[in-house]
Every structure is written in structure tokens, then in C-alpha cells.
Design an enzyme around this catalytic site. Structure first.
Site, PDB file in Angstrom:
ATOM      1  N   ASP A 267      -0.133  -7.243   1.485  1.00  0.00           N
ATOM      2  CA  ASP A 267      -0.117  -5.952   2.154  1.00  0.00           C
ATOM      3  C   ASP A 267       1.644  -6.070   1.349  1.00  0.00           C
ATOM      4  O   ASP A 267       3.434  -5.673   2.937  1.00  0.00           O
ATOM      5  CB  ASP A 267      -0.205  -5.612   2.911  1.00  0.00           C
ATOM      6  CG  ASP A 267       0.382  -3.849   2.376  1.00  0.00           C
ATOM      7  OD1 ASP A 267       0.232  -3.335   1.384  1.00  0.00           O
ATOM      8  OD2 ASP A 267      -0.091  -3.362   4.349  1.00  0.00           O
TER       9      ASP A 267
ATOM     10  N   HIS B 198       0.879  -1.172  -0.034  1.00  0.00           N
ATOM     11  CA  HIS B 198       0.070   0.129  -0.121  1.00  0.00           C
ATOM     12  C   HIS B 198       0.799   1.106  -0.081  1.00  0.00           C
ATOM     13  O   HIS B 198       0.143   1.986  -0.086  1.00  0.00           O
ATOM     14  CB  HIS B 198      -1.154  -0.004   0.488  1.00  0.00           C
ATOM     15  CG  HIS B 198      -0.730   0.588   2.892  1.00  0.00           C
ATOM     16  ND1 HIS B 198       0.303  -0.554   3.344  1.00  0.00           N
ATOM     17  CD2 HIS B 198      -0.470   1.382   3.063  1.00  0.00           C
ATOM     18  CE1 HIS B 198       0.195   0.369   4.626  1.00  0.00           C
ATOM     19  NE2 HIS B 198       0.311   1.088   4.333  1.00  0.00           N
TER      20      HIS B 198
ATOM     21  N   SER C 220       4.472   3.267   7.950  1.00  0.00           N
ATOM     22  CA  SER C 220       3.535   2.367   7.274  1.00  0.00           C
ATOM     23  C   SER C 220       4.693   1.343   6.232  1.00  0.00           C
ATOM     24  O   SER C 220       5.606   2.657   6.027  1.00  0.00           O
ATOM     25  CB  SER C 220       2.397   2.091   5.927  1.00  0.00           C
ATOM     26  OG  SER C 220       1.409   2.957   6.293  1.00  0.00           O
TER      27      SER C 220
END
Length: 295
Positions: free
Chosen positions: A151, A106, A247
Site C-alpha cells: 500500500d 489506496h 490515509s
């Protein structure tokens, strides 16, 4: 954004034929003896990728309520400044080889280029940086942003010579079986937000210690559609958690420094909600990493 995520998850459950229990009549799975795969666990909370949390005035930041990292404490940590035609965003990553960084799908999704910051305890003062285009991204072909599946991404970088403050993090050995790591202490690091309400944030690498929990416990919060064998979760207490800007960053085992997770999601209720934080489970993708990077 939260509304969109909830709507998307509702569609995912509907298309999968998963019955949604009425909120007025909650069912405790342990009170009804059924086969676990017959009725997936319905989530109590909606996960969201930290990159999609509400923006703040700067992309700088830190893990909510975390501790400040010392110079060289996390030599495998990199900062990643992604660029695209629609804007820019900040993520973290892990050095796994002289020419490879591991991060989240992502983070790479939709980006045209990334600048990699090495040895940046102070994020704006890296000792080394490289910019590469999206042609150097290897994003998992089956990444699914709706249910947060697969992911994970690799970034091919120019060759980087290791120093005391720039070096790779060890990966789990390729194996047919792995520990779940439940009950063990792990360390997450990154440049994410200092708090949910932050409007001006610190510019320093931070970290947190947390306990790994079982996927069954994590499913109690997010449901079995989100929490699969490719996910690993940690408990968060005292509002200490990964957040926007973290992230793609590392989760390493405190006992031996092995990389066991890649920062993937938190609760849409906020980083300080004390809901579990989710990571892509590195052991599950060990073969994928080896196939695509040779490491």
C-alpha cells in the site's frame, strides 16, 4: 463496506488454503507448540483503509482526539485532494524530495488527478498548491486492496523550493537490516476525522504520539495474512488514532524525525476502538522508493 471487506478477507484466506478456526473453540497459539509458518494467525479484527470508512459531511477533519499542530510543526506534511469520475476523497502525504510526495496506494487508486496542499496547518489555506494528473502517479505494481499489501505510491510534483514550513522528511538510510522500532515513540499527523461519529469536523492539521508494537502483537488482532514484514503497527489508547482523511500520511520516529510508516489501515470497528493502527513500513520499501524516485 465492512461486510464486503470481511467477505473479501474470507475469500483470501480460503484461496490461500488457510484453515479458519471455529469461533466456538479458540486456540491460543502460545499453548500449542507449532511452526509459526505452518498455521497463520487468524485475525480477531478486520482492518479497513481509512479512506473506505463511512463518509462524513466534509472531507475536512483530524486524527481522532489528537492534538492541534502548530504552524510549521510538520513541514513535510501535505494534504492531497484526489479527484475521479466517481467522486473525490482526501488523503495525506509526505514530502520526500523537491519533486516527490510519498502516500498510500489506496489513495492514488482510481484517481484521475490530485491537488497537493503545502504548508496547510489550516487545510483550506495552503501557502502553495499544485494539481497533477494520474500520469504522475507511481503506484506499487503489486498493490493488493484485499489483503492491503504494498500500500504505497509516489507522486511526481512540480519542483518545490523548500522553506522553513515546506521541506522534506528524511527517509531511513538504505540498509540490509533495520530496527523493528518496537517500543519506540512515533508521531502520526494528518487531517482525518475527529471521531467515528463526527458529522462536522475541524479543519486543522493534528497529530498523535504512539508506541510502535511488534508485528507479532499486531498479528494477534489482524492475523498474519494482513500483518507481514511490509507493515508496521502502533498501539492506540484512549481512542486516539488515525482515521478517515489520514490515509497516506506520515509516521515519523519521535527521536530523529525519520519517516518509518505511511498510514494504511485501522480496525473496521472504528478509529476509536483502541485496536492497533497499521502503516506501510517504509524501510521495507526503501529500495522501491530509491528505484522509482532516485531518492
Amino acid at each position: 463496506m465492512k461486510v464486503l471487506v470481511v467477505f473479501a478477507l474470507a475469500l483470501a484466506y480460503a484461496s490461500a488454503g488457510v484453515p479458519i478456526e471455529p469461533r466456538a473453540v479458540p486456540i491460543e497459539p502460545r499453548e500449542v507448540p507449532i511452526q509459526p509458518r505452518a498455521v497463520p494467525i487468524i485475525p480477531r479484527a478486520v482492518p479497513i483503509q481509512p479512506r473506505l470508512l463511512p463518509a462524513v459531511s466534509s472531507i475536512e477533519g483530524r486524527i481522532t482526539n489528537g492534538q492541534a499542530a502548530a504552524e510549521g510543526q510538520f513541514p513535510y506534511q501535505v494534504g492531497l485532494s484526489f479527484a475521479s469520475s466517481s467522486g473525490s476523497w482526501w488523503c495525506g502525504g509526505s514530502i520526500i524530495g523537491n519533486e516527490w510526495v510519498l502516500t498510500a496506494a489506496h489513495c492514488t487508486s482510481g484517481a484521475s488527478a490530485v491537488t497537493i496542499y503545502y504548508d496547510a496547518t489550516v487545510r483550506t489555506s495552503p501557502k502553495l498548491s499544485h494539481t497533477v494528473s494520474s500520469s504522475n502517479f507511481i503506484q506499487h505494481a503489486s498493490y493488493n486492496s484485499v489483503v492491503l499489501r504494498n500500500d504505497i505510491s509516489l507522486i511526481k510534483t512540480p519542483y518545490v523550493t523548500y522553506t522553513s514550513n515546506i521541506k522534506n522528511v528524511p527517509l531511513p538510510e538504505v540498509s540490509s537490516s533495520y530496527s523493528t522500532y518496537a517500543g519506540q515513540t512515533a508521531i502520526a499527523s494528518g487531517y482525518g476525522k475527529i471521531s467515528d461519529a463526527a458529522t462536522s469536523v475541524a479543519n486543522h492539521l493534528n497529530y498523535m504520539d504512539a508506541t510502535v508494537i511488534t508485528n507479532t502483537v499486531c498479528q494477534g488482532t489482524y492475523g498474519s495474512l494482513i500483518i507481514t514484514s511490509g507493515v508496521i503497527c502502533i498501539e492506540t489508547v484512549k481512542s486516539i488514532s488515525t482515521c478517515n482523511g489520514d490515509s497516506g500520511g506520515p509516521l515519523v520516529l519521535a527521536s530523529n524525525g525519520v519517516l518509518i510508516g505511511v498510514t494504511s489501515f485501522v480496525s473496521s470497528a472504528g478509529c476509536e476502538s483502541n485496536s492497533p493502527a497499521g502503516f506501510t513500513r517504509t524501510t521495507y520499501y526503501r529500495d522501491w522508493i530509491k528505484t522509482n524516485s532516485g531518492i
